[in-house]
Design a protein around this motif. Sequence first.
Motif, PDB file in Angstrom:
ATOM      1  N   ASP A 512      50.565 -58.469  74.214  1.00  0.00           N
ATOM      2  CA  ASP A 512      49.727 -58.779  73.055  1.00  0.00           C
ATOM      3  C   ASP A 512      49.415 -57.505  72.255  1.00  0.00           C
ATOM      4  O   ASP A 512      49.455 -57.504  71.014  1.00  0.00           O
ATOM      5  CB  ASP A 512      48.430 -59.438  73.531  1.00  0.00           C
ATOM      6  N   TRP A 513      49.131 -56.423  72.961  1.00  0.00           N
ATOM      7  CA  TRP A 513      48.814 -55.158  72.290  1.00  0.00           C
ATOM      8  C   TRP A 513      50.022 -54.629  71.516  1.00  0.00           C
ATOM      9  O   TRP A 513      49.905 -54.187  70.383  1.00  0.00           O
ATOM     10  CB  TRP A 513      48.340 -54.138  73.325  1.00  0.00           C
ATOM     11  N   LYS A 514      51.215 -54.725  72.131  1.00  0.00           N
ATOM     12  CA  LYS A 514      52.421 -54.253  71.462  1.00  0.00           C
ATOM     13  C   LYS A 514      52.737 -55.120  70.250  1.00  0.00           C
ATOM     14  O   LYS A 514      53.187 -54.618  69.214  1.00  0.00           O
ATOM     15  CB  LYS A 514      53.597 -54.251  72.447  1.00  0.00           C
ATOM     16  N   ALA A 515      52.504 -56.436  70.363  1.00  0.00           N
ATOM     17  CA  ALA A 515      52.787 -57.328  69.235  1.00  0.00           C
ATOM     18  C   ALA A 515      51.863 -57.038  68.056  1.00  0.00           C
ATOM     19  O   ALA A 515      52.280 -57.082  66.892  1.00  0.00           O
ATOM     20  CB  ALA A 515      52.652 -58.785  69.672  1.00  0.00           C
ATOM     21  N   ARG A 516      50.614 -56.736  68.339  1.00  0.00           N
ATOM     22  CA  ARG A 516      49.661 -56.451  67.274  1.00  0.00           C
ATOM     23  C   ARG A 516      49.907 -55.092  66.634  1.00  0.00           C
ATOM     24  O   ARG A 516      49.413 -54.837  65.525  1.00  0.00           O
ATOM     25  CB  ARG A 516      48.231 -56.514  67.822  1.00  0.00           C
ATOM     26  N   ASN A 517      50.631 -54.218  67.299  1.00  0.00           N
ATOM     27  CA  ASN A 517      50.863 -52.874  66.783  1.00  0.00           C
ATOM     28  C   ASN A 517      52.351 -52.582  66.597  1.00  0.00           C
ATOM     29  O   ASN A 517      52.796 -51.438  66.734  1.00  0.00           O
ATOM     30  CB  ASN A 517      50.245 -51.837  67.735  1.00  0.00           C
ATOM     31  N   GLU A 518      53.121 -53.621  66.307  1.00  0.00           N
ATOM     32  CA  GLU A 518      54.555 -53.457  66.108  1.00  0.00           C
ATOM     33  C   GLU A 518      54.822 -52.714  64.795  1.00  0.00           C
ATOM     34  O   GLU A 518      54.177 -52.972  63.770  1.00  0.00           O
ATOM     35  CB  GLU A 518      55.228 -54.829  66.080  1.00  0.00           C
ATOM     36  N   ILE A 519      55.780 -51.804  64.821  1.00  0.00           N
ATOM     37  CA  ILE A 519      56.151 -51.048  63.619  1.00  0.00           C
ATOM     38  C   ILE A 519      56.936 -51.950  62.673  1.00  0.00           C
ATOM     39  O   ILE A 519      57.940 -52.556  63.060  1.00  0.00           O
ATOM     40  CB  ILE A 519      56.983 -49.815  63.985  1.00  0.00           C
ATOM     41  N   VAL A 520      56.446 -52.057  61.444  1.00  0.00           N
ATOM     42  CA  VAL A 520      57.071 -52.930  60.440  1.00  0.00           C
ATOM     43  C   VAL A 520      57.733 -52.063  59.382  1.00  0.00           C
ATOM     44  O   VAL A 520      57.124 -51.123  58.846  1.00  0.00           O
ATOM     45  CB  VAL A 520      56.008 -53.866  59.800  1.00  0.00           C
ATOM     46  N   GLU A 521      59.021 -52.359  59.061  1.00  0.00           N
ATOM     47  CA  GLU A 521      59.745 -51.649  58.016  1.00  0.00           C
ATOM     48  C   GLU A 521      59.272 -52.141  56.652  1.00  0.00           C
ATOM     49  O   GLU A 521      59.380 -53.339  56.339  1.00  0.00           O
ATOM     50  CB  GLU A 521      61.256 -51.890  58.145  1.00  0.00           C
ATOM     51  N   GLU A 522      58.745 -51.259  55.824  1.00  0.00           N
ATOM     52  CA  GLU A 522      58.192 -51.641  54.531  1.00  0.00           C
ATOM     53  C   GLU A 522      59.243 -51.419  53.443  1.00  0.00           C
ATOM     54  O   GLU A 522      59.103 -50.565  52.557  1.00  0.00           O
ATOM     55  CB  GLU A 522      56.921 -50.852  54.241  1.00  0.00           C
ATOM     56  N   ASP A 523      60.343 -52.206  53.505  1.00  0.00           N
ATOM     57  CA  ASP A 523      61.422 -52.070  52.515  1.00  0.00           C
ATOM     58  C   ASP A 523      61.016 -52.568  51.138  1.00  0.00           C
ATOM     59  O   ASP A 523      61.593 -52.172  50.120  1.00  0.00           O
ATOM     60  CB  ASP A 523      62.662 -52.834  52.986  1.00  0.00           C
ATOM     61  N   ASP A 524      60.029 -53.477  51.147  1.00  0.00           N
ATOM     62  CA  ASP A 524      59.659 -54.077  49.869  1.00  0.00           C
ATOM     63  C   ASP A 524      58.619 -53.243  49.137  1.00  0.00           C
ATOM     64  O   ASP A 524      58.166 -53.631  48.062  1.00  0.00           O
ATOM     65  CB  ASP A 524      59.122 -55.491  50.085  1.00  0.00           C
ATOM     66  N   VAL A 525      58.238 -52.146  49.701  1.00  0.00           N
ATOM     67  CA  VAL A 525      57.247 -51.312  49.029  1.00  0.00           C
ATOM     68  C   VAL A 525      57.939 -50.455  47.980  1.00  0.00           C
ATOM     69  O   VAL A 525      58.958 -49.804  48.263  1.00  0.00           O
ATOM     70  CB  VAL A 525      56.513 -50.417  50.052  1.00  0.00           C
ATOM     71  N   GLU A 526      57.424 -50.438  46.769  1.00  0.00           N
ATOM     72  CA  GLU A 526      58.043 -49.686  45.693  1.00  0.00           C
ATOM     73  C   GLU A 526      57.976 -48.188  45.967  1.00  0.00           C
ATOM     74  O   GLU A 526      57.020 -47.691  46.559  1.00  0.00           O
ATOM     75  CB  GLU A 526      57.338 -49.999  44.375  1.00  0.00           C
ATOM     76  N   GLU A 527      59.024 -47.507  45.512  1.00  0.00           N
ATOM     77  CA  GLU A 527      59.110 -46.072  45.734  1.00  0.00           C
ATOM     78  C   GLU A 527      58.002 -45.325  45.032  1.00  0.00           C
ATOM     79  O   GLU A 527      57.491 -44.325  45.534  1.00  0.00           O
ATOM     80  CB  GLU A 527      60.465 -45.558  45.256  1.00  0.00           C
TER      81      GLU A 527
END
Length: 554
Positions: A512-527
């Motif tokens: 549960d702790w790992k799922a809540r703190n999973e690293i998410v790739e922010e590809d949709d974030v503008e440069e």
Amino acid sequence: MHIMKIDPRALKDNPDDARRSKSNPQADALMLATIKAVGIIQPPVVSQETDGGNGFIVQAGHRRTKGAIAAELEEIEVIVQDPADDGGAMRSMVENIAREPLNPVDQWRAIERLVALGWTEEGIGAALSLPVRQIKKLRLLANVLPAMLDQMAKGDMPDERQLRTIASASIDEQKEVWKAHKPKKNETTPWWSVANGLSKTRMFARDASFDDELAKAYGIAWVEDLFAPADQDSRYTTDVEAFLGAQQEWMSNNLPKNGIITELSTWNGPELPKKAEHVYGKPKKSDCTAMYLDRDGKVQSVVYRMPEPKAATGKTDEGAPVASAPRPDVTQKGQDMIGDFRTDALHEALGRAPIEDDTLMALLVMAFASQNVRVDTGTSSVSYFHSRIAPLAASIVDENGQLAFDKDALRVIARSILIEVLSCRRNMSNSGIISRIAGTVVGADNYLPNMGSEEFLNCLSRKALEAACTDTSVQPRNKVRDTRSALVEHFKDERFVHVSALFAPEANEIADWKARNEIVEEDDVEETEDHDDAPDLGGADPDAVSEGFREAAE
């Protein structure tokens, strides 16, 4: 010494004979039949009268002499010995003990008779192969009210605890109680009622914190309990008021800084100030001490801590029904104790256990991800955490602003930071699952204390207590408190750690702790947003800055 024949009717009884109680009728009948069949095999022992008479006094063999008279024998053989200085009192006692144990009442009276004839307690003990303490004990019992002794000589004996209480009371007190509880003919004595009427509260010297000088000032005179084990300090006083007064004065004279004297609460613990938290782990300098007297009058002390103010919470509906829930295996107080135990064990492991450098640095990274870590903004005041960590950081930087340290010093600092950050206490300092993982990594389970104490086991449910009996010689009792007492006694010499106190988290907790703190790739974030949020490096190339930090670290 010589042998002579004499009419058994001419022999006189010894007034100092140790055996006073009547012998068993069946034994007398058996002896009479034996005398009629084969005569007297072992002649009685007699001595000449010492008061000027010409008669002989029986020193040993009163029952044989009476049996010969009952068998109508005209003459019997006797062994004539010289009279003893004590009238044969010691000889009579030893002879009776060797043949058959004396009735307890006869033994008590015989010792008093020997003392009256000039024997010392040491001499009696040496002659009977008994310790002097046992002689003192028997002499005390000989001071029991004669009417009670007569009743005991009939075989109506109290148990040792009741006998101890009766013998410790004065003769006048015994007379008053005996009048009220004297049994009727052919009835046994209610010794528990007699002992209850004579019992007094005892305050023992082994529980006293004050010295002899203070005891003398309060008029306390210690009395030795001769029934207690010889290797135990059994001195006591029945002056309860003086004992408690001396204890109170000792506490006042030895009260520590930030200490208070409090009273005993209804649940057999100290009355602490409102909102105070009982500290079960290692105390801090800012913690307070409460001293109090327990139910035995013994000085006890506990450490407590005043918590930080908490935010007000909303009120619940008073009329809403509350569903009853079964008692958990470990109560909230028990969980608090486990939190303290874990934190102390984790800190000790971080300070002493062998830790590889890469593990140490990894733990340091994890520590700053703990839920209790907070960084103040530029407008806030300097936090406590900053005030502790800043000197450590300054110690590894030289006067030119360059990193200057050796690996050993860095390891010590890293351990110190981990100790400051990681906590399992159930308050705002709780680090959450991070501290549990860190404790597992450094083997902090090995530093957990023995939890087999009355205070912690009192926090466990019946089911949990019975589970604690597994792999021990303790069997669950019908009553929970009996099971708990048996476990406390068992774990005095062994170490007990409750399974819920172990550091290793459950697999579902980690998932549960790992799922809540999973690293998410922010590809949709503008440069552009990345550049807006990036720190101002003063026009320098970010890669060059990173390379500079790496070179400085190396």
